[in-house]
Design a protein around this motif. Structure first.
Motif, PDB file in Angstrom:
ATOM      1  N   LEU A  56     -18.916  29.750   1.939  1.00 19.99           N
ATOM      2  CA  LEU A  56     -19.319  29.242   0.622  1.00 19.99           C
ATOM      3  C   LEU A  56     -18.096  28.972  -0.236  1.00 19.99           C
ATOM      4  N   ALA A  57     -17.892  27.714  -0.569  1.00 31.33           N
ATOM      5  CA  ALA A  57     -16.820  27.343  -1.489  1.00 31.33           C
ATOM      6  C   ALA A  57     -17.220  27.764  -2.896  1.00 31.33           C
ATOM      7  N   ASP A  58     -16.258  27.808  -3.783  1.00 30.21           N
ATOM      8  CA  ASP A  58     -16.569  28.039  -5.195  1.00 30.21           C
ATOM      9  C   ASP A  58     -15.442  27.491  -6.044  1.00 30.21           C
ATOM     10  N   VAL A  59     -15.802  26.968  -7.180  1.00 24.72           N
ATOM     11  CA  VAL A  59     -14.794  26.444  -8.095  1.00 24.72           C
ATOM     12  C   VAL A  59     -15.146  26.881  -9.501  1.00 24.72           C
ATOM     13  N   ILE A 134      -9.647  33.468  -0.080  1.00 26.70           N
ATOM     14  CA  ILE A 134      -8.744  33.771  -1.201  1.00 26.70           C
ATOM     15  C   ILE A 134      -8.271  32.453  -1.822  1.00 26.70           C
ATOM     16  N   VAL A 135      -8.659  32.213  -3.070  1.00 23.73           N
ATOM     17  CA  VAL A 135      -8.134  31.022  -3.753  1.00 23.73           C
ATOM     18  C   VAL A 135      -7.580  31.415  -5.116  1.00 23.73           C
ATOM     19  N   THR A 136      -6.713  30.544  -5.617  1.00 24.26           N
ATOM     20  CA  THR A 136      -6.094  30.817  -6.923  1.00 24.26           C
ATOM     21  C   THR A 136      -6.458  29.745  -7.946  1.00 24.26           C
ATOM     22  N   GLY A 137      -7.248  28.762  -7.533  1.00 20.71           N
ATOM     23  CA  GLY A 137      -7.715  27.734  -8.461  1.00 20.71           C
ATOM     24  C   GLY A 137      -6.788  26.541  -8.521  1.00 20.71           C
ATOM     25  N   TYR A 138      -7.347  25.440  -9.023  1.00 22.96           N
ATOM     26  CA  TYR A 138      -6.528  24.233  -9.154  1.00 22.96           C
ATOM     27  C   TYR A 138      -6.915  23.426 -10.382  1.00 22.96           C
ATOM     28  N   LEU A 139      -7.723  24.021 -11.274  1.00 17.14           N
ATOM     29  CA  LEU A 139      -8.211  23.249 -12.416  1.00 17.14           C
ATOM     30  C   LEU A 139      -7.733  23.820 -13.747  1.00 17.14           C
ATOM     31  N   ALA A 153       1.727  27.522 -12.777  1.00 18.26           N
ATOM     32  CA  ALA A 153       2.306  26.559 -11.833  1.00 18.26           C
ATOM     33  C   ALA A 153       1.947  26.923 -10.388  1.00 18.26           C
ATOM     34  N   HIS A 154       1.899  25.900  -9.532  1.00 23.47           N
ATOM     35  CA  HIS A 154       1.417  26.032  -8.159  1.00 23.47           C
ATOM     36  C   HIS A 154       2.001  27.235  -7.413  1.00 23.47           C
ATOM     37  N   ASP A 155       3.322  27.313  -7.277  1.00 25.29           N
ATOM     38  CA  ASP A 155       3.909  28.389  -6.476  1.00 25.29           C
ATOM     39  C   ASP A 155       3.771  29.747  -7.161  1.00 25.29           C
ATOM     40  N   ARG A 157       1.268  30.741  -8.761  1.00 23.35           N
ATOM     41  CA  ARG A 157      -0.088  31.248  -8.482  1.00 23.35           C
ATOM     42  C   ARG A 157      -0.069  32.074  -7.194  1.00 23.35           C
ATOM     43  N   TYR A 158       0.706  31.620  -6.222  1.00 20.54           N
ATOM     44  CA  TYR A 158       0.794  32.377  -4.958  1.00 20.54           C
ATOM     45  C   TYR A 158       1.554  33.693  -5.151  1.00 20.54           C
ATOM     46  N   ASP A 159       2.567  33.709  -6.056  1.00 12.60           N
ATOM     47  CA  ASP A 159       3.287  34.972  -6.314  1.00 12.60           C
ATOM     48  C   ASP A 159       2.319  35.997  -6.900  1.00 12.60           C
ATOM     49  N   GLN A 226      -8.124  31.773   4.091  1.00 10.90           N
ATOM     50  CA  GLN A 226      -7.275  31.115   3.108  1.00 10.90           C
ATOM     51  C   GLN A 226      -7.215  29.639   3.441  1.00 10.90           C
ATOM     52  N   ALA A 227      -7.049  28.807   2.415  1.00 10.31           N
ATOM     53  CA  ALA A 227      -7.148  27.358   2.674  1.00 10.31           C
ATOM     54  C   ALA A 227      -6.066  26.541   1.982  1.00 10.31           C
ATOM     55  N   GLY A 228      -4.883  27.020   1.922  1.00  8.84           N
ATOM     56  CA  GLY A 228      -3.807  26.185   1.351  1.00  8.84           C
ATOM     57  C   GLY A 228      -2.738  25.991   2.402  1.00  8.84           C
ATOM     58  N   SER A 229      -2.301  24.772   2.633  1.00  7.84           N
ATOM     59  CA  SER A 229      -1.296  24.601   3.690  1.00  7.84           C
ATOM     60  C   SER A 229      -0.027  23.928   3.173  1.00  7.84           C
ATOM     61  N   SER A 230       0.213  23.973   1.851  1.00  3.75           N
ATOM     62  CA  SER A 230       1.527  23.588   1.330  1.00  3.75           C
ATOM     63  C   SER A 230       2.539  24.586   1.901  1.00  3.75           C
ATOM     64  N   ALA A 231       3.824  24.356   1.684  1.00  7.77           N
ATOM     65  CA  ALA A 231       4.837  25.279   2.226  1.00  7.77           C
ATOM     66  C   ALA A 231       4.588  26.700   1.716  1.00  7.77           C
ATOM     67  N   LEU A 246      -8.539  24.398   7.304  1.00  6.45           N
ATOM     68  CA  LEU A 246      -7.706  23.193   7.194  1.00  6.45           C
ATOM     69  C   LEU A 246      -8.563  21.951   7.072  1.00  6.45           C
ATOM     70  N   ASN A 247      -8.032  20.966   6.367  1.00  7.14           N
ATOM     71  CA  ASN A 247      -8.635  19.642   6.432  1.00  7.14           C
ATOM     72  C   ASN A 247      -7.666  18.736   7.147  1.00  7.14           C
ATOM     73  N   GLY A 248      -8.151  17.716   7.831  1.00  4.94           N
ATOM     74  CA  GLY A 248      -7.213  16.805   8.483  1.00  4.94           C
ATOM     75  C   GLY A 248      -7.956  15.894   9.420  1.00  4.94           C
ATOM     76  N   ALA A 336      -2.197  20.724  -8.345  1.00  2.00           N
ATOM     77  CA  ALA A 336      -3.521  21.109  -7.838  1.00  2.00           C
ATOM     78  C   ALA A 336      -3.399  21.479  -6.358  1.00  2.00           C
ATOM     79  N   ILE A 337      -4.148  20.803  -5.467  1.00  2.00           N
ATOM     80  CA  ILE A 337      -4.106  21.175  -4.053  1.00  2.00           C
ATOM     81  C   ILE A 337      -3.096  20.271  -3.341  1.00  2.00           C
ATOM     82  N   VAL A 338      -1.899  20.773  -3.152  1.00  2.00           N
ATOM     83  CA  VAL A 338      -0.822  19.979  -2.564  1.00  2.00           C
ATOM     84  C   VAL A 338      -1.232  19.490  -1.178  1.00  2.00           C
ATOM     85  N   SER A 339      -1.895  20.339  -0.395  1.00  2.00           N
ATOM     86  CA  SER A 339      -2.224  19.919   0.975  1.00  2.00           C
ATOM     87  C   SER A 339      -3.212  18.744   0.980  1.00  2.00           C
ATOM     88  N   ASN A 340      -4.049  18.620  -0.048  1.00  2.00           N
ATOM     89  CA  ASN A 340      -4.946  17.457  -0.105  1.00  2.00           C
ATOM     90  C   ASN A 340      -4.154  16.178  -0.369  1.00  2.00           C
TER      91      ASN A 340
HETATM   92  C1  LIG Z   1      -9.964  22.864   2.969  1.00  2.00           C
HETATM   93  C2  LIG Z   1      -9.723  23.460   1.631  1.00  2.00           C
HETATM   94  C3  LIG Z   1     -10.764  24.130   0.969  1.00  2.00           C
HETATM   95  C4  LIG Z   1     -10.561  24.707  -0.284  1.00  2.00           C
HETATM   96  N1  LIG Z   1     -11.610  25.320  -0.924  1.00  2.00           N
HETATM   97  C5  LIG Z   1     -11.420  25.799  -2.184  1.00  2.00           C
HETATM   98  C6  LIG Z   1     -12.479  26.366  -2.936  1.00  2.00           C
HETATM   99  O1  LIG Z   1     -13.620  26.476  -2.497  1.00  2.00           O
HETATM  100  N2  LIG Z   1     -12.211  26.797  -4.187  1.00  2.00           N
HETATM  101  C7  LIG Z   1     -10.973  26.720  -4.760  1.00  2.00           C
HETATM  102  O2  LIG Z   1     -10.812  27.141  -5.913  1.00  2.00           O
HETATM  103  N3  LIG Z   1      -9.943  26.218  -4.053  1.00  2.00           N
HETATM  104  C8  LIG Z   1     -10.138  25.730  -2.811  1.00  2.00           C
HETATM  105  N4  LIG Z   1      -9.080  25.185  -2.132  1.00  2.00           N
HETATM  106  C9  LIG Z   1      -7.738  25.265  -2.751  1.00  2.00           C
HETATM  107  C10 LIG Z   1      -6.802  26.213  -2.031  1.00  2.00           C
HETATM  108  O3  LIG Z   1      -7.480  27.360  -1.662  1.00  2.00           O
HETATM  109  C11 LIG Z   1      -5.492  26.691  -2.729  1.00  2.00           C
HETATM  110  O4  LIG Z   1      -5.731  27.807  -3.547  1.00  2.00           O
HETATM  111  C12 LIG Z   1      -4.716  25.861  -3.629  1.00  2.00           C
HETATM  112  O5  LIG Z   1      -5.350  24.848  -4.235  1.00  2.00           O
HETATM  113  C13 LIG Z   1      -3.374  25.470  -3.124  1.00  2.00           C
HETATM  114  O6  LIG Z   1      -3.373  24.884  -1.892  1.00  2.00           O
HETATM  115  P1  LIG Z   1      -2.028  24.294  -1.364  1.00  2.00           P
HETATM  116  O7  LIG Z   1      -1.164  25.447  -0.957  1.00  2.00           O
HETATM  117  O8  LIG Z   1      -2.382  23.430  -0.207  1.00  2.00           O
HETATM  118  O9  LIG Z   1      -1.468  23.521  -2.513  1.00  2.00           O
HETATM  119  C14 LIG Z   1      -9.283  24.614  -0.888  1.00  2.00           C
HETATM  120  C15 LIG Z   1      -8.238  23.957  -0.223  1.00  2.00           C
HETATM  121  C16 LIG Z   1      -8.432  23.369   1.012  1.00  2.00           C
HETATM  122  C17 LIG Z   1      -7.276  22.664   1.659  1.00  2.00           C
END
Ligand SMILES: Cc1cc2nc3c(=O)[nH]c(=O)nc-3n(C[C@H](O)[C@H](O)[C@H](O)COP(=O)(O)O)c2cc1C
Length: 459
Positions: A56-59, A134-139, A153-155, A157-159, A226-231, A246-248, A336-340
């Motif tokens: 279950l995703a959540d934002v 585990i997410v840290t948000g992007y909004l 800031a992005h990094d 948030r990970y600290d 966990q779902a972030g794949s930036s460095a 992962l998305n891809g 926001a989500i660098v990997s996207n």
């Molecule tokens: C496939 C995928 C699914 C994600 N799902 C969520 C989510 O449900 N809720 C959320 O707040 N962030 C979600 N994220 C964001 C990431 O968990 C991450 O916290 C953040 O945005 C940084 O990712 P980055 O290291 O790739 O920049 C998702 C990211 C990816 C790539």
């Protein structure tokens, strides 16, 4: 013997999750998300199909990046309105025995002490079937909702997340000894206070002097997704994650990311196989190619690329309304989500434009669906699991519940015939089903925070 594939349904406690607009399809039931029976039926259905879990995703916050307004998100139900995912879990757990629950929680807005208790409670109530994405948000809209001017800031948030993790590990695994609970009615001792310890944490962000409130649960620490794949995200995953999402869209691209994740895990003293990688996928299938293509064409009539753009703008942190259709998008400053952003650049080239993005949104999202007969979908899943070395798939819903009914009726039996999918659940907790043991291994970062056998009770 082919590799065993793990399957999660990927959804959210809302109407429009990934494939925007499909809630308008006459057979789609996602607008029933406020009905508890919708979720209990859903859970039963997935368990009958031997799915490993529901993810279950959540934002927190709303998608107001496109044009600086949330109006389009509200109009098209783009992840708003949205309910709390954790509250669905006990209801679904009560009607199932094996289904796992991967629940997203944004640690930035949850105090570790309260969050740790909530997860322990869920681990008990599910008999060890809870996982945490585990997410840290992007909004920025989420930050504003709690009185901040914008998000960290992005990094950074990970600290913060690293510190958070070390604190929740102490609460989950360092406060109560395995043998603290006696439940001895003869002597009237429920738990031995000498085997319960206060956690003293004095970090940059958090100060805690407290014992954990919950007694030891089957897994102690929930299964960590966990779902972030930036460095920086990959470094965090290598330290903490057991499952990476992962998305891809390109097999060689995903293969390279997976190799990188496993190599980084090894650098952190873990085995590459300690991490299971789940690839996000959207599947539309039928008994024949023609049937699948017809279904895809039918679904497409209800998809909304306007709503998809709202989602993409917020998740990449880029206001596409500022660009002409063919103007190259500037991608270097995403908070926001660098990997996207990276995935988009990989698939459309460095000079991608709003037009290219819209062209990709064939079903109301950037995730291009795999459309094909059940045989060909099974082939595709097996090929990705073997060649890209992914361990499983988070299957995005399209038209619910029929998308999962179709997959379970048609694709699952073929995967089973080919030996790539289980024919019965293994017993035990979610972690035992995935990794063969209830608790995290000694090579994981949690080990430094466990209650040592000779530890006294510093209070
Ligand atoms: C496939 C995928 C699914 C994600 N799902 C969520 C989510 O449900 N809720 C959320 O707040 N962030 C979600 N994220 C964001 C990431 O968990 C991450 O916290 C953040 O945005 C940084 O990712 P980055 O290291 O790739 O920049 C998702 C990211 C990816 C790539």
């Amino acid at each position: 013997m082919p590799k065993q594939i793990h399957l999660n349904a990927f959804d959210m406690n809302c109407v429009g999750h990934i494939q925007q607009g499909l809630w308008t399809h006459p057979r789609d039931q996602s607008a029933r998300y406020t009905d508890i029976h919708y979720w209990t039926d859903y859970a039963r259905r997935l368990e009958a199909g031997l799915f490993d879990g529901i993810f279950l995703a959540d934002v927190l916050g709303v998608y107001d990046v496109l044009g600086g307004s949330a109006d389009a998100a509200v109009r098209g139900a783009v992840q708003v309105p949205v309910g709390d995912p954790m509250l669905l879990v006990p209801a679904m757990a009560a009607v199932t025995q094996h289904l796992g629950f991967g629940v997203t929680a944004n640690l930035t807005y949850e105090t570790p002490y309260q969050f740790a208790r909530r997860m322990t409670t869920l681990d008990h109530l599910t008999q060890g079937r809870i996982g945490w994405n585990i997410v840290t948000g992007y909004l920025d809209s989420a930050a504003r909702a709690v009185g901040l001017s914008g998000q960290t800031a992005h990094d950074d948030r990970y600290d913060l997340a690293d510190e958070y993790m070390s604190l929740v590990y102490q609460l989950w695994e360092g406060s109560w000894a395995d043998d603290a609970v006696r439940r001895d009615s003869a002597s009237g001792v429920y738990a031995d206070p000498a085997r319960v310890r206060l956690v003293h944490h004095h970090g940059k962000q958090y100060q805690v002097n407290a014992m954990h409130l919950g007694e030891p649960s089957p897994q102690r620490t929930p299964v960590l997704y966990q779902a972030g794949s930036s460095a920086r995200g990959s470094r965090f995953a290598a330290t903490h994650a057991e499952c990476v999402f992962l998305n891809g869209q390109s097999l060689p691209g995903v293969q390279k990311i997976v190799e990188g994740i496993r190599a980084q895990a090894v650098q952190h003293g873990r085995a590459g196989s300690d991490i299971k990688v789940f690839l996000g996928a959207t599947v539309i299938t039928g008994r024949t190619e023609t049937e699948a293509k017809e279904k895809f064409a039918d679904y497409q009539r209800y998809a909304s690329s306007e709503a998809a753009l709202v989602h993409a703008a917020a998740s990449m942190g880029i206001d596409f309304a500022r660009y002409d259709l063919d103007e190259p998008i500037v991608t270097d400053k995403s908070n926001a989500i660098v990997s996207n952003v990276e995935a988009m650049t990989r698939s459309a080239g460095p000079q991608w434009t709003r037009r290219k993005l819209l062209e990709q949104m064939v079903l109301g999202s950037r995730q291009t669906p795999w459309v094909g007969s059940a045989e060909s979908i099974a082939d595709t899943l097996i090929a990705w699991s073997e060649q890209a070395d992914v361990d499983g798939f988070n299957l995005s819903r399209t038209v619910v519940p029929e998308c999962f009914d179709d997959f379970i009726a048609m694709v699952v039996p073929i995967l089973q015939d080919r030996g790539a999918f289980k024919t019965a659940y293994a017993p035990g907790t979610l972690r035992r089903k995935l990794f063969g043991q209830d608790r995290l291994p000694a090579s994981h970062a949690v080990a430094a925070h466990r209650f040592a056998a000779d530890q006294g009770s510093p209070r």
